[in-house]
Scaffold this active site. Structure first.
Site, mmCIF file in Angstrom:
data_model
loop_
_atom_site.group_PDB
_atom_site.id
_atom_site.type_symbol
_atom_site.label_atom_id
_atom_site.label_comp_id
_atom_site.label_asym_id
_atom_site.label_seq_id
_atom_site.Cartn_x
_atom_site.Cartn_y
_atom_site.Cartn_z
ATOM 1 N N LYS A 86 27.468 -97.471 14.473
ATOM 2 C CA LYS A 86 26.234 -96.897 15.006
ATOM 3 C C LYS A 86 25.952 -97.407 16.418
ATOM 4 C CE LYS A 86 22.074 -98.281 13.939
ATOM 5 N NZ LYS A 86 20.827 -98.623 13.216
ATOM 6 N N ASP A 138 21.076 -93.312 12.106
ATOM 7 C CA ASP A 138 20.254 -94.381 11.546
ATOM 8 C C ASP A 138 19.492 -93.823 10.341
ATOM 9 O OD1 ASP A 138 18.333 -92.732 12.653
ATOM 10 O OD2 ASP A 138 17.343 -94.293 13.811
#
Length: 215
Positions: A120, A138
Site C-alpha cells: 500500500k 486502504d
C-alpha cells in the site's frame, strides 16, 4: 456496477474535485515516503501533527540519521506504534543512503524492500510522487469497492486488482484519492451519508442507511 455506471461514478467525482490530493502534508518525495510510512494505523491528521514538528528539523535521510533512532522517536511519539515506526524509518533512511544515493527509489521492488514499506505504501509513493496509475487500497477503498459494487473483493489485493481492471484509464491516476476521500467523508463505515452522496445513482446499494453492511 456496470461500465456505464462506473464512468458516471468517476465523472461525477472528477467534476466535484478535478485535482484530488492526499491529505498528508509533504514537500518532497522523501517527506511523502516518511509520512506514508508513519500513517499505518494512524490518521492523516495525527501524522501531520507529528511531521510539522519533525520535518523542519529533519526532512532528509541524512538528517533523520543525525537525530538517532531515539531522537526520531521523540518527534513522532504522538503517533501510535511510534517506536516501531521510528525503527523502520531510521533503517529505511540507512538503506536509501547506502543503496540509492540518498534518493527514494522509483521501483516497486526497491520500495517494498524498505523496512515498514508494504504494498500500500509503495502504491501511494508510486502514484503521488511519480504519477503511476497504482491503487493503494486502504480500509476506505476496500469498503467503498465492496459496498458500491465498484470492485468487490475478499481482500485488499482482490479489490486492488479489480479496480485496476474496472476503472477507466482516464480516471486511474486520481481514482484512489477520490475513493479515499469518498470513503472518509461520505461512504463512512458505521453510517454512510447516502442522503448527500453525489454518486448515489450509480451505487449498487444506495440504501438510506447501511450500517449493517459496513466493512
Amino acid at each position: 456496477m456496470n461500465k456505464t455506471a462506473i464512468e458516471g461514478f468517476f465523472a461525477t467525482l472528477k467534476a466535484a474535485n478535478p485535482s484530488p490530493q492526499t491529505e498528508l502534508e509533504y514537500a518532497s518525495v522523501f517527506e511523502l515516503l516518511a509520512a506514508v510510512l508513519l500513517s499505518a494505523q494512524a490518521t492523516d491528521v495525527g501524522v501531520n501533527k507529528a511531521t510539522r514538528r519533525l520535518f523542519p528539523v529533519a526532512n532528509t535521510p541524512a538528517k533523520i540519521l543525525a537525530l538517532g533512532e531515539d531522537g526520531l522517536a521523540d518527534y513522532i511519539k504522538t503517533i501510535g506504534l511510534y517506536r516501531t515506526k521510528a525503527k523502520n524509518l531510521y533503517k529505511t533512511c540507512q538503506i536509501i543512503l547506502e543503496q540509492h544515493g540518498g534518493r527514494v527509489p522509483r521501483s516497486r521492488e526497491a520500495l517494498e524492500a524498505l523496512p515498514g514499506v508494504g504494498r500500500k505504501t509503495a502504491n501511494v509513493v508510486l502514484n503521488v510522487a511519480f504519477g503511476e496509475p497504482t491503487m493503494a487500497v486502504d480500509t476506505h477503498i476496500f469498503r467503498v469497492g465492496n459496498r458500491t459494487g465498484l470492485a468487490p473483493g475478499k481482500n485488499v489485493l482482490e479489490v486492488e486488482q479489480a479496480l485496476l481492471r474496472r476503472v477507466p484509464p482516464a480516471y486511474l491516476v486520481d481514482a484512489h484519492h477520490w475513493l479515499i476521500l469518498h470513503g472518509r467523508y461520505v461512504c463512512q463505515a458505521r453510517r454512510p451519508l447516502c442522503e448527500r452522496c453525489q454518486v448515489r445513482d450509480f451505487c449498487d446499494n444506495p440504501a438510506p442507511t447501511m450500517a449493517g453492511n459496513a466493512s
